[in-house]
Design an enzyme around this catalytic site. Structure first.
Site, short mmCIF file in Angstrom:
data_model
loop_
_atom_site.label_atom_id
_atom_site.label_comp_id
_atom_site.label_asym_id
_atom_site.label_seq_id
_atom_site.Cartn_x
_atom_site.Cartn_y
_atom_site.Cartn_z
N CYS A 2 0.83 -1.19 0.00
CA CYS A 2 0.00 0.00 0.00
C CYS A 2 0.87 1.25 0.00
CB CYS A 2 -0.96 0.09 1.18
SG CYS A 2 -2.13 -1.26 1.27
N ARG A 27 3.95 -0.25 -4.87
CA ARG A 27 3.69 -0.83 -3.54
C ARG A 27 2.39 -1.62 -3.49
NH1 ARG A 27 6.95 1.77 0.34
NH2 ARG A 27 5.59 0.99 1.97
N TRP A 73 -2.65 -2.70 -1.73
CA TRP A 73 -2.35 -4.14 -1.89
C TRP A 73 -3.23 -4.82 -0.86
CZ3 TRP A 73 -0.46 -8.29 0.94
CH2 TRP A 73 -0.05 -9.40 0.18
N ASN A 99 -1.74 1.91 5.65
CA ASN A 99 -0.85 0.86 5.14
C ASN A 99 -0.47 0.00 6.33
OD1 ASN A 99 1.18 -0.68 3.95
ND2 ASN A 99 2.72 0.94 4.20
N GLY A 100 -0.76 -1.29 6.27
CA GLY A 100 -0.40 -2.18 7.39
C GLY A 100 -1.56 -3.10 7.70
N GLU A 486 17.75 -17.61 -7.98
CA GLU A 486 17.34 -16.23 -8.30
C GLU A 486 16.79 -16.15 -9.73
OE1 GLU A 486 16.60 -13.69 -6.84
OE2 GLU A 486 16.85 -12.03 -8.22
N LYS A 490 13.00 -14.93 -10.66
CA LYS A 490 12.73 -13.82 -11.60
C LYS A 490 11.72 -14.25 -12.66
CE LYS A 490 13.81 -11.23 -9.85
NZ LYS A 490 14.53 -11.01 -8.65
N GLU A 493 8.08 -14.79 -11.09
CA GLU A 493 7.30 -13.66 -10.60
C GLU A 493 6.83 -12.72 -11.70
OE1 GLU A 493 9.17 -10.95 -7.83
OE2 GLU A 493 11.12 -11.28 -8.72
N HIS A 509 18.34 -36.59 -8.20
CA HIS A 509 17.57 -37.09 -7.06
C HIS A 509 16.09 -36.75 -7.19
CE1 HIS A 509 21.24 -38.26 -5.03
NE2 HIS A 509 21.74 -37.11 -5.40
N LYS A 608 6.01 -4.36 -3.97
CA LYS A 608 7.46 -4.20 -3.84
C LYS A 608 7.95 -4.47 -2.42
CE LYS A 608 11.52 -3.02 -5.37
NZ LYS A 608 12.21 -4.09 -6.14
O1 M6R Z 1 12.80 -5.40 0.37
P1 M6R Z 1 13.30 -6.79 0.62
O2 M6R Z 1 14.63 -7.04 -0.03
O3 M6R Z 1 13.32 -7.17 2.05
O4 M6R Z 1 12.26 -7.73 -0.11
C1 M6R Z 1 12.34 -9.12 -0.03
C2 M6R Z 1 11.46 -9.78 -1.06
O5 M6R Z 1 10.12 -9.42 -0.87
C3 M6R Z 1 11.87 -9.40 -2.49
O6 M6R Z 1 13.21 -9.68 -2.74
C4 M6R Z 1 10.99 -10.15 -3.51
O7 M6R Z 1 11.26 -11.51 -3.46
C5 M6R Z 1 11.21 -9.59 -4.92
N1 M6R Z 1 9.96 -9.37 -5.56
C6 M6R Z 1 12.02 -10.48 -5.78
O8 M6R Z 1 12.22 -9.96 -7.05
#
Ligand code: M6R
Length: 613
Positions: A2, A27, A73, A99-100, A486, A490, A493, A509, A608
């Protein structure tokens, strides 16, 4: 999650708020809404992105010099018009954006319902609005809006950044924070409020970061700061160093692409001033005081989530190999609930781009309570984690707007590499010669990343061949196993293709059963200690007709003959290779997502910064 924006001053509030919401849309983008105060409070809200709200508001009356806005969000209640913020209390006294999460909202709601309150939305925020109003009305003119807000907040369990309009006191905004960030920008006879500094920087560089438990009463020419318990606080005014260009797309189609291409610069910014100009030493001023603790730590615990957790895994390899200190890497969400054993001489390294991730923050607090030393590695200056930790290093990658983390990852790994090298040197685990070699390797990274970025069109061609795949497998060994994780994250997501990252040797395995002619397998296979073994893994995939996309060291001829596609990266020390090999994987996921018509910068269901657990 949010985004919150507020304005009070002499200008028209609506354009400032709507621009601010666009900056904060990363956000959350389930719904958006504004409330503008004129002779009355005008509220407009709409499911969907900020542009849906703009369409709704087109040709409507949005005049007024005070206002608040929200991009959501969803946590409590599905994304729809009714659940969109702002929320107004039943009798119209208070309008709130939030927000929260209010954790005890159902208990509070029940009590309010017992006293005759009706609710139109499914949100916890409406409960807060009605709770403030209930207290205010019960005060029978004896208490003002600010008191009602403070009293209500003293009954709330959970996290919030809130901004409130009070109908009876229309010359002010009331803002409060616990857990979720709020920044107040100071202009000439005006104030700006936002969840982070990105909507503020175009108006002013003077800001106040609200601390937990702070309540600010903001008039256009006056700000007073208190705690929820009514103790006065002196606002600490700070200067922002962000520039407006860093939050614009600058000609790129997406923020993610811009951020991928920015990496030669962002990595340089990360080590700028921390590596001596003659490459003779690493200086990490932010760690100076805790360096003896780090050097003598029996164990380093790394805590993070998502991509930052992957950076932590790279650090496990780096610190154990170079500095010979045992490292454990934990998800914040697991650590906080599993009764972890924490020793006073443990050092915790918390990694977070946003500095606001709720699970990482909660884990930090547990570690602090157990008496451990906590070090933060964060990107967003002034965010919560740097404020909660004993010491830390900012990554200085600049604002990362794309929801998929790219340049923040390479900046985190750069900092963690510097820490590992420094610890190795200080603890006599590496020679002076090796120390200098590592430093040189690190400073060569930006130009090598520049080289890799030249493969963008080749990677785009490969992407076109696999854009319709349903699954991907990513394999790597040693330092490159976290890179495989990673790469898979990517792709998942932003393109919604299922992908798994595996240590290459683990393939036999289980995952090898998945391999057939429809399975693209991305193998990170640069020349290092396990090169021969990963060549064997590629052969195992090819023997089952899998399609291999290999990331190889330039000039490699062996894998070229085996793989369906090779993407070359310049030669480097194996400890540095994660910083190079991740770049083609970022580009691969980007192009596949674009070709699948996915919203790259705002993937579905994501936000984010994850400020809820
Ligand atoms: O702000 P942060 O690095 O703590 O966020 C952690 C994860 O939410 C963040 O890395 C998330 O996995 C990303 N969307 C990955 O691209």
């Amino acid at each position: 999650m949010c985004g919150i924006v507020g304005y009070i001053g002499d200008k028209e509030a609506y354009p400032i708020i709507i621009n601010g919401l666009k900056r904060l849309e990363y956000r959350g983008y389930d719904s958006a809404g504004v409330a503008i105060v004129d002779k009355r409070t005008k509220i407009y809200k709409k499911k969907g992105k900020v542009n849906e709200l703009e369409k709704l508001v087109y040709n409507k009356d949005v005049s007024g010099n005070i206002g608040i806005g929200h991009t959501r969000w969803a946590t409590h209640g599905e994304p729809n018009d009714v659940n969109a913020h702002p929320h107004t209390s039943e009798n119209g006294h208070f309008t709130v954006i939030h927000n929260g999460i209010i954790e005890n909202y159902s208990r509070l709601k029940k009590r309010l319902e017992d006293r005759g309150y009706n609710f139109v939305s499914k949100t916890d925020t409406e409960v807060l609005a009605n709770l403030i109003e209930f207290i205010y009305i019960k005060g029978k003119g004896e208490i003002d809006a600010e008191q009602a807000v403070r009293l209500a907040l003293s009954k709330v369990i959970g996290a919030y950044g809130i901004v409130i309009i009070a109908k009876d006191e229309p010359d002010k905004l009331i803002a409060a924070r616990k857990g979720s960030p709020l920044v107040i920008g100071i202009g000439e006879g005006e104030y700006f409020i936002a969840s982070d500094a990105t909507p503020i920087i175009e108006h002013t560089d003077s800001v106040i970061y609200l601390n937990n438990d702070n309540v600010a009463v903001i008039k256009k020419d006056q700000l007073t700061l208190k705690t929820i318990g009514n103790d006065k606080r002196e606002p600490l005014i700070q200067k922002l160093s962000m520039d407006i260009g860093s939050i614009e797309k600058n000609g790129y189609d997406h923020f993610m692409l811009k951020e991928i291409f920015e990496q030669p610069k962002s990595i340089t910014d990360t080590f700028r001033g921390r590596i001596a100009a003659d490459l003779s030493e690493i200086r990490l001023g932010g760690l100076h005081e805790v360096m003896p603790k780090l050097e003598n730590a029996k164990r380093i615990l790394i805590i993070a989530c998502g991509t930052s957790w992957h950076a932590g895994l790279v650090a496990e390899y780096l610190i154990e190999t170079i500095a010979r200190i045992p490292v454990e890497v934990e998800y914040g969400s697991e650590f906080r609930y599993r009764k972890p054993i924490i020793y006073k001489d443990d050092v915790i390294i918390a990694i977070s781009q946003s500095g606001e991730t709720a699970d990482t923050l909660a884990a930090i607090n547990i570690a602090k309570e157990a008496g451990a030393t906590v070090v933060g590695i964060c990107n967003v200056v002034g965010s919560s984690i740097p404020r909660e930790t004993h010491a830390g290093v900012y990554t200085h990658a600049g604002p990362e707007i794309g929801v998929a983390s790219t340049k923040a990852f390479t900046a985190q790994v750069t900092v963690l590499t510097m820490i590992a090298i420094l610890l190795g040197k200080n603890n006599n685990k590496i020679s002076e010669k090796k120390y200098l070699e590592y430093i040189k390797e690190l400073t060569d990274i930006p130009s090598k990343v520049e080289e890799i970025l030249k493969s963008d069109s080749l990677i785009k061609e490969i992407s076109a061949l696999y854009k319709n795949a349903s699954n991907f497998l990513y394999l790597g060994r040693g330092y490159l196993f976290p890179v495989a994780l990673e790469g898979a994250l990517k792709l998942k997501e932003i393109s919604y293709i299922h992908a798994e990252g595996y240590p290459a040797a683990e393939m036999k395995h289980g995952p090898i059963a998945l391999i057939d002619e429809n399975m693209p397998v991305v193998v990170i296979a640069t020349q290092d200690n396990s090169y021969d073994k990963i060549v064997s893994n590629i052969q195992e995939v090819k023997a089952r007709n899998g399609k291999v996309i290999a990331i190889v060291t330039e000039g490699d001829t062996v894998i070229k003959d085996l793989a369906d596609h090779v993407i070359e990266v310049p030669k480097s020390h194996e400890a540095i290779a994660p910083l190079l090999t991740v770049i083609p994987l970022q580009l691969l996921s980007y192009h596949i997502a674009v070709m699948r018509d996915c919203n790259v910068d705002q993937p579905r269901n994501l936000a984010k910064s994850v400020t809820v657990e």
